[in-house]
Scaffold this motif. Structure first.
Motif: not given
Length: 256
Positions: A56-62
């Motif tokens: 479980t993880f996330d990535v933001g724009a840029g």
């Protein structure tokens, strides 16, 4: 789920539940993996083999997120799950808030463009390679657009060159330009410089930094090179035996 604008803890946190995962610093959450996993049958040992478990993880724009860990920890396996080169056996991925299982695989892979460790180019010219992806979507790539892509990766005037006449570093930059021809939202980079000599490695790194910054692209970078992760990524995710050990600011994860 943690809010994307939430202030992150100073230290990288061990990942035990989604609520403990440090959120991307970006105000726009681009990709979110939730409880992602893949288990396959080991036919020789006749038992299940876990490649990735409960990621479980996330990535933001840029943002660039580095995935690091020892050999065999599941780094490339995790990357392949993100654009469904392999299918997860548990969990899912949300791309711009939409479950990626709702997208056709070819549409997903144009949005999540992958650059592999070795540049597998099609026979023929550099420009022919760049035209391949758009042609699959009935969106012809003009010569001007092809030249613009090549300029972005420092290969102006290479359009008519046969791919057999490229150096390793040039071929990898053509591979990057070919991926960029699909106008991806996010780049998946699987050890993109590990097969190159030091000079070519630096060339490709500089090209990546330039393209990512100018296009404000998000990236997920698999690398065994912690120095490279520090140079290219803002955050890092550490894997061990297919499990996320910690995720946070790159310097804190990699120096822990």
């Amino acid at each position: 789920m943690a809010a994307s604008g939430q202030r992150r803890s100073k230290l990288a946190l061990p990942v035990n539940s989604p609520s403990e995962v440090p959120a991307s610093p970006s105000s726009l959450l681009l990709l979110r993996a939730e409880h992602l996993g893949r288990t396959v049958k080991d036919k020789i040992k006749n038992k299940d083999r876990v490649l990735v478990e409960d990621a479980t993880f996330d990535v933001g724009a840029g943002e660039t997120l580095a995935i690091v860990g020892p050999s065999g920890s599941g780094k490339s396996s995790l990357l392949r799950l993100l654009n469904r080169l392999d299918e997860p056996t548990s969990g899912t991925v949300y791309l711009e808030g939409r479950d990626y299982r709702e997208l056709r695989p070819q549409d997903l892979r144009s949005k999540l463009g992958i650059v592999m460790q070795r540049p597998y180019l099609f026979p023929g010219t550099v420009e022919g390679n760049l035209r391949f992806g758009p042609a699959q979507r009935d969106q012809p790539l003009s010569r001007e657009d092809a030249e613009r892509l090549l300029a972005d990766v420092g290969l102006q005037g290479y359009g008519e060159r046969n791919v057999t006449h490229l150096s390793g570093g040039e071929a990898q930059r053509v591979s990057l330009a070919r991926t960029m021809a699909n106008s991806p939202l996010l780049l998946l980079l699987d050890e993109p410089t590990s097969a190159l000599d030091e000079a070519s490695k630096i060339e490709v790194e500089m090209t990546l930094l330039k393209v990512v910054r100018e296009r404000a692209l998000a990236c997920i970078l698999v690398t065994h090179d912690t120095s490279q992760a520090l140079r290219l990524a803002q955050r890092a995710l550490m894997l061990a035996a297919g499990k996320v050990v910690c995720v946070g600011v790159a310097s804190e994860v990699l120096h822990a």
